[in-house]
Design an enzyme around this catalytic site. Structure first.
Site, PDB file in Angstrom:
ATOM      1  N   SER A 176       0.844  -1.193   0.000  1.00  0.00           N
ATOM      2  CA  SER A 176       0.000   0.000   0.000  1.00  0.00           C
ATOM      3  C   SER A 176       0.878   1.242   0.000  1.00  0.00           C
ATOM      4  O   SER A 176       2.003   1.219   0.528  1.00  0.00           O
ATOM      5  CB  SER A 176      -0.897   0.012   1.246  1.00  0.00           C
ATOM      6  OG  SER A 176      -1.494   1.275   1.451  1.00  0.00           O
ATOM      7  N   TYR A 230      -1.017  -0.306  10.431  1.00  0.00           N
ATOM      8  CA  TYR A 230      -1.122  -0.749   9.042  1.00  0.00           C
ATOM      9  C   TYR A 230       0.073  -0.279   8.220  1.00  0.00           C
ATOM     10  O   TYR A 230       0.698  -1.071   7.487  1.00  0.00           O
ATOM     11  CB  TYR A 230      -2.420  -0.218   8.436  1.00  0.00           C
ATOM     12  CG  TYR A 230      -2.664  -0.657   7.015  1.00  0.00           C
ATOM     13  CD1 TYR A 230      -3.080  -1.958   6.738  1.00  0.00           C
ATOM     14  CD2 TYR A 230      -2.487   0.220   5.953  1.00  0.00           C
ATOM     15  CE1 TYR A 230      -3.313  -2.372   5.430  1.00  0.00           C
ATOM     16  CE2 TYR A 230      -2.709  -0.181   4.639  1.00  0.00           C
ATOM     17  CZ  TYR A 230      -3.119  -1.474   4.379  1.00  0.00           C
ATOM     18  OH  TYR A 230      -3.339  -1.876   3.085  1.00  0.00           O
TER      19      TYR A 230
END
Length: 240
Positions: A149, A162
């Site tokens: 990501s 995350y």
């Protein structure tokens, strides 16, 4: 990036994690349509069965379904042995499963949720590499793809677990790619970008999912990285 479905993965054996919905399900269906036999893992049995039904309807062939909680790390080793017994090799590994949990300040984050994010996003992928490295090397053109990501490269308030997990994933995969550079195995990371998914809904619950890129629209780049003709190695590839 090609979105045309053909037979670019004909005869290949592909394992996809997090395959019961979202990007994982879309990639599984696309790989099957391209001729691969797909091994699908996820915790949700019903979701796996729905994906298998869709694959059978489209191709006339069933997938291999493996209900699996990736936090049960020893079961990843068992899966590796089962794949070896049945197929003798693995051509394609897609480490797609990911966890976001909740967003919140670092100083107040629940340690149990932190651990789950790290378990799923980092340690499970380490265990997949550890379990399937030899099987991927047994293939004439092994391919491993891990989903990352943009959050890995830029700190955002409240996104620390995350983002940190994806940064760790990127370092691990790039290091692995360097270590096996002399082999036919090609290893890359893929950033799907902003895609309609459960994780995206968790982070932005008020967003209109119809306004986002749909999972099926990013599968072309996965095929590019999975096919035998791929020469990219140790890279972060944008899917959009």
């Amino acid at each position: 990036m090609s979105q045309t479905v053909g037979s670019r993965l004909e005869g290949r054996i592909a394992l996809v994690t997090g395959a019961s919905r979202g990007i994982g399900a879309a990639v599984a269906k696309r790989f099957a349509a391209e001729g691969a036999h797909v091994i699908l893992t996820a915790r949700t049995v019903g979701g796996l069965e729905e994906v298998d039904d869709a694959i059978f309807k489209a191709t006339g062939r069933n997938a291999t379904l493996v209900p699996l909680n990736l936090q049960e790390f020893d079961k990843i080793d068992q899966l590796g042995y089962s794949v070896y017994q049945r197929f003798g090799k693995l051509d394609i590994l897609v480490g797609n499963a990911g966890a976001l949990e909740t967003l919140g300040p670092v100083a107040q984050y629940d340690p149990k949720l932190w651990q789950r994010v790290m378990d799923v996003n980092v340690t499970a992928n380490f265990r997949l590499i550890r379990s399937f490295d030899r099987l991927l090397r047994t293939s004439d053109a092994g391919r491993a793809i891990f989903v990352t990501s943009a959050a890995a490269g830029q700190p955002y308030p409240y996104w620390c677990p995350y983002a940190a997990s994806k940064a760790a994933l990127e370092m691990m995969v790039k290091t692995y790619a360097m270590e096996i550079a002399a082999s036919p195995l090609r290893v890359n990371l893929i950033d799907p970008g902003v895609v309609n998914s459960k994780l995206r809904t968790q982070a932005f619950p008020g967003e209109d999912p119809k306004s986002l890129t749909q999972p099926e629209q990013v599968t072309g780049r996965f095929v590019d990285l999975a096919e035998t003709a791929c020469t990219q190695h140790g890279e972060i590839v944008a899917a959009q």
